[in-house]
Structure formats: C-alpha cells, structure tokens
Write a protein that holds these residues in place. Structure first.
Motif, short mmCIF file in Angstrom:
data_model
loop_
_atom_site.label_atom_id
_atom_site.label_comp_id
_atom_site.label_asym_id
_atom_site.label_seq_id
_atom_site.Cartn_x
_atom_site.Cartn_y
_atom_site.Cartn_z
N THR A 89 0.81 -1.10 0.00
CA THR A 89 -0.14 0.12 0.04
C THR A 89 0.86 1.29 0.01
O THR A 89 1.78 1.33 0.68
CB THR A 89 -0.90 0.04 1.30
OG1 THR A 89 -1.74 -1.22 1.22
CG2 THR A 89 -1.85 1.00 1.39
N LEU A 91 0.50 5.30 1.12
CA LEU A 91 -0.41 6.18 1.71
C LEU A 91 0.19 7.55 1.38
O LEU A 91 1.34 7.85 1.81
CB LEU A 91 -0.52 5.78 2.99
CG LEU A 91 -1.08 4.54 3.32
CD1 LEU A 91 0.07 3.56 4.06
CD2 LEU A 91 -2.46 4.36 4.09
N MET A 121 -6.36 11.98 3.29
CA MET A 121 -5.00 10.68 3.05
C MET A 121 -5.73 10.03 1.86
O MET A 121 -6.97 9.81 1.93
CB MET A 121 -4.63 10.19 4.22
CG MET A 121 -3.60 9.05 4.02
SD MET A 121 -3.29 8.15 5.47
CE MET A 121 -4.54 6.95 5.08
N SER A 123 -4.93 6.44 -0.13
CA SER A 123 -4.19 5.06 -0.27
C SER A 123 -4.20 4.58 -1.35
O SER A 123 -5.38 4.44 -2.15
CB SER A 123 -4.33 4.26 1.06
OG SER A 123 -5.61 3.79 0.80
N VAL A 131 -2.93 -2.05 5.65
CA VAL A 131 -1.98 -1.59 6.69
C VAL A 131 -2.17 -2.14 8.06
O VAL A 131 -1.59 -1.84 9.15
CB VAL A 131 -1.91 -0.05 6.87
CG1 VAL A 131 -1.50 0.49 5.69
CG2 VAL A 131 -3.29 0.56 7.55
N HIS A 134 -5.73 -2.09 13.08
CA HIS A 134 -5.35 -0.84 13.85
C HIS A 134 -6.73 -0.12 14.47
O HIS A 134 -7.57 -0.31 13.91
CB HIS A 134 -4.43 -0.13 13.07
CG HIS A 134 -4.99 0.57 11.99
ND1 HIS A 134 -5.10 0.07 10.79
CD2 HIS A 134 -5.34 1.90 11.90
CE1 HIS A 134 -5.61 0.90 10.09
NE2 HIS A 134 -5.63 2.04 10.83
N ASP A 136 -7.44 4.05 15.22
CA ASP A 136 -6.91 5.65 15.37
C ASP A 136 -7.44 6.45 16.10
O ASP A 136 -8.87 6.11 16.72
CB ASP A 136 -7.37 6.28 13.89
CG ASP A 136 -6.67 5.51 12.55
OD1 ASP A 136 -5.47 5.09 12.56
OD2 ASP A 136 -7.44 4.86 11.66
N ARG A 149 -12.42 -2.53 -1.81
CA ARG A 149 -11.82 -2.81 -0.52
C ARG A 149 -12.70 -3.56 0.43
O ARG A 149 -14.12 -3.20 0.49
CB ARG A 149 -11.11 -1.56 0.19
CG ARG A 149 -10.42 -1.91 1.33
CD ARG A 149 -9.83 -0.54 1.85
NE ARG A 149 -8.83 0.13 1.15
CZ ARG A 149 -7.46 -0.25 1.50
NH1 ARG A 149 -7.34 -1.21 2.55
NH2 ARG A 149 -6.71 0.37 0.85
N TRP A 151 -13.70 -4.13 4.18
CA TRP A 151 -13.57 -3.40 5.52
C TRP A 151 -13.86 -4.39 6.52
O TRP A 151 -15.07 -4.93 6.41
CB TRP A 151 -13.98 -1.93 5.67
CG TRP A 151 -13.27 -0.94 4.76
CD1 TRP A 151 -13.42 -0.15 3.71
CD2 TRP A 151 -12.13 -0.59 5.40
NE1 TRP A 151 -12.15 0.65 3.56
CE2 TRP A 151 -11.62 0.30 4.45
CE3 TRP A 151 -11.09 -0.64 6.47
CZ2 TRP A 151 -10.35 1.29 4.66
CZ3 TRP A 151 -9.98 0.08 6.73
CH2 TRP A 151 -9.73 1.02 5.60
N HIS A 197 -10.18 -1.57 13.06
CA HIS A 197 -10.54 -1.78 11.78
C HIS A 197 -9.43 -2.35 10.69
O HIS A 197 -8.25 -2.25 11.31
CB HIS A 197 -11.19 -0.18 11.08
CG HIS A 197 -10.32 0.73 11.08
ND1 HIS A 197 -10.15 1.49 12.24
CD2 HIS A 197 -9.59 1.41 10.24
CE1 HIS A 197 -9.18 2.56 12.18
NE2 HIS A 197 -8.87 2.54 10.78
N THR A 207 -8.41 4.33 -1.64
CA THR A 207 -9.28 4.66 -0.36
C THR A 207 -8.74 6.09 0.00
O THR A 207 -7.82 6.40 0.17
CB THR A 207 -9.16 4.00 0.46
OG1 THR A 207 -9.39 2.60 0.22
CG2 THR A 207 -10.14 4.29 2.01
N SER A 209 -9.13 9.03 2.78
CA SER A 209 -9.59 8.84 4.21
C SER A 209 -9.58 10.49 4.61
O SER A 209 -8.63 10.98 4.58
CB SER A 209 -8.37 8.53 5.16
OG SER A 209 -8.06 7.04 4.85
#
Ligand code: SIN
Ligand code: CO
Length: 388
Positions: A89, A91, A121, A123, A131, A134, A136, A149, A151, A197, A207, A209
């Motif tokens: 990926t 980013l 952002m 990607s 990634v 994780h 945020d 994608r 998710w 996520h 994607t 963000s």
C-alpha cells in the motif's frame, strides 16, 4: 447547510441525525455516498506525489524485508519497479493541499466545523494490500475511490489494547471482528475514534480517508498553559495571606491545595485567552513552510483587483473566525487578529469563498479595516493571487 435536509452523503440521514446517532459513537456504512464517483486522482498521479519532497508518504509492504515493512517517502521512481506484485500500500497524506479536486471533496463535509478536519489521505493498494488491523484516535470517513476494498470493523480500543511488536506501525495483536463489508467506488464508511478496523484491497484500489483532528487533553493543557504563561507577570504567585499557624511544619495542608485550585481556576477561566489560544492552535498549518507570504502594497492590491486579479486561499492555510463581545477574531494559519464587528461578512467571505475578486470584495475595499485585512492576509500567506 441546513441540518434537517436528508443528505446522500450520509445515506439519507440528516446532519442532525448523523451527529446524534453515529458521530463519535458507532460506524456507519453509506452505499453510494458519492453517486457516480469520479476519481479525481489516478494511481500514477498519486505515485508521482510520493516523489515530491514536501509531500508526506509511506509504503507498507505486508511481506517485505520484515512483516509489515514500512518505508517513508519521498520515493524515487525506481522504488515502484522494485515492489512485489501484490500486498503493498502507498499512503499519501494531505493530498487536499496539493490537488484542488481532492480539496473540493471536503465541501461535502461542511456540516462539521472546518477546523475539525485534518486532511484527506489517499491510499493506493495492490490486491491483498492493507496496513493491518489498527485503531486511530480520530474520526474518519473512508471513501472508496477506485476498485474494491474489504473493510472489517472490530472492538473499541484504547492505549492499553495489546499491539504486535513493531517499530513503525501500531498493529493490534487481537482483532475481534464485528462487521464486514466490501466497498465499491462512491461507497463510504464512517468510523468513530478508537474502533478497530482492517481494510484489505480486493483488487487494485484507492481509498480516501477524510480525517479529523482533536487535540489530546495533554496537548490542550501543555499548549494552553505555555500560551497563558506569556501573559502572567512573575509576581503573580501562590499566595497565602490568609495563612494560620501550622501544627506540623512538614505537612502540606489541604488549604494549600485550595489556594492552588483557586490560582488555576482564576487563570484557566479567561475565556478570551482560551479562545485566542484555541483558534490559533486549531488553525496552525500542517506545513507552515507552504504558507509563505508575499509583499504587497494596498495600492497595488486595489489596482490589481480592479484589473481582474483573483485572490484564492492558500490550500495550506487554515482559517476560522469567532466572536468576542462586539468584536471578531479572525484566526489565520496560527495567528489571530481582533477586528471590528462590522467585518463579519468579510470574514465569512474570506473563510468560505472559492475566489475573491472585485465583484465580491468590492465594497469591503472601501473600508480601511477591510483593505488592511486583505493585505495582511496576503503578506502572511493565507491568501495569494491565483496566478502565482
Ligand atoms: C488505508 O487507506 O489503507 C488505511 C486507512 C485507515 O485504515 O485508516
Ligand atoms: Co485507520
């Protein structure tokens, strides 16, 4: 924007309903938030941005020199020819500051304060790329721009949630899957802060963000008290003119704490200073070096505008305004200016208009304060001529 209009962006919810039921609370999947989404930047253009010095970028390779290898940009052209076929990926942060068509996406999010928005952002992932699971600490809208994608969303996390050992990435050691969706171009997933996520590219995909910013309590306290301390004279100290004889001189009595609490409360509750600090802090540019001003004389500005010159906001600048009694505060890229209340519509115009020209600025240029303000914002770098 009216808060009681159903919005396509929010899957038919009104801004009010979304804020009440989802914002900072729970995920929301929105199919076709953007109908017929026209991907404003191609994978090649995104890779091109990652070669630029001033752009922040990362590449995450799932099975690189080590699991989840992370490399930081700027990259060289040959970086891309040396990557595996799949499972990586790219980013790129703050693409909105470099690509006006990406910045334009933010117009759809105007039901939230603009000073809460951090950046867009983008990607780009090859099949299987992601990634890792994780969380945020920020709200995010994940808009699918190209390809598909998958998710998965999981549990609520916090700073005690176990992570795998990794020097660059915060990957969760445990992921408790709750829901799963495949997003196609134009679909969008809203995630509140701290929810686990994990996004994996089904095919080659992009994607977007839209990330939000919220200062941590630690940042608020350290930055605000630093700011405040500039205004406090050295003689303003802990004082105990009400002291009584002590029974044990080594004991810190609770009345000392009460005096300290009084001292803190007295200074922390100065609303004007708090507002000034907050506005300055929240409008600090992400890349201050990109907010470089240029010299301009009032006369030349007026002449230029009369000859058809157009001013635009610097995409790296952040602007906000507020009221203090009968006056106004304009915050521009980390600085504040106290201005008379009659400039309210000018401040709104400067913060929101796509372009400033003689037609919309005209009447304000007759006003000395208005003229000076426009000049100062050019000198500071928050505004600039469109052709520069
Ligand atoms: C991505 O776009 O690959 C990562 C976005 C995120 O999970 O925050
Ligand atoms: Co994330």
């Amino acid at each position: 924007m009216k808060s009681d209009t159903p919005l396509q962006l929010l899957g038919g919810l009104t801004a009010q309903e979304f804020l009440r039921d989802y914002w900072q609370k729970k995920p929301l999947l929105i199919r076709q938030a953007f109908t017929d989404f026209d991907n404003p930047i191609s994978p090649d253009e995104l890779a091109g941005l990652s070669l630029e010095e001033e752009v922040e970028s990362r590449i995450v390779i799932e099975n690189g020199e080590r699991p989840w290898e992370m490399r930081r940009g700027p990259f060289a052209e040959d970086t891309y020819s040396s990557l595996p076929e799949t499972e990586w990926t790219l980013l790129v942060q703050a693409v909105d500051q470099f690509v006006p068509e990406v910045a334009a996406l933010l117009e759809s999010f105007r039901f939230l304060p603009s000073w809460r928005i951090d950046d867009v952002m983008i990607s780009y992932a090859t099949p299987g790329g992601g990634v890792g699971p994780h969380f945020d600490n920020y709200d995010v809208f994940l808009l699918q721009g190209h390809g598909k994608r998958n998710w998965k969303v999981g549990q609520m996390c916090n700073s005690d949630s176990p992570l795998i050992e990794h020097s660059d990435l915060r990957i969760l050691a445990d992921f408790e899957q709750a829901e799963e969706w495949v997003l196609e171009p134009g679909d969008m997933l809203y995630l509140p802060p701290r929810i686990a996520h994990c996004g994996v590219a089904v095919d080659e995909c992009m994607t977007y963000s839209v990330g939000f910013r919220a200062p941590s309590a630690a940042e608020v306290l350290t930055h605000f008290t630093d700011f405040l301390s500039q205004f406090l004279p050295d003689e303003d100290r802990y004082s105990d003119a009400d002291a009584k004889p002590v029974s044990d001189p080594h004991q810190i009595q609770h009345d000392a704490l009460d005096r300290l609490k009084g001292l803190l409360a007295e200074h922390m509750s100065d609303e004007r200073l708090l507002l000034t600090w907050f506005g300055q802090f929240m409008t600090e540019p992400r890349y201050p070096e990109l907010v470089a001003g240029s010299e301009v004389e009032e006369e030349d500005l007026l002449g230029g505008l009369e000859d058809g010159a157009v001013l635009i906001r610097n995409p790296s600048a952040r602007l906000a305004w507020s009221e203090v009694d009968d006056d106004l505060l304009l915050f521009a890229s980390g600085q504040s200016r106290l201005l008379p209340g009659h400039l309210r519509d000018l401040l709104k115009l400067i913060c929101a208009a796509d372009a400033l020209h003689i037609d919309n600025l005209g009447p304000w240029l007759q006003d000395e304060n208005g003229r000076m303000l426009v000049c100062e914002l050019i000198k500071q770098g928050s505004l600039g001529f469109a052709d520069e």
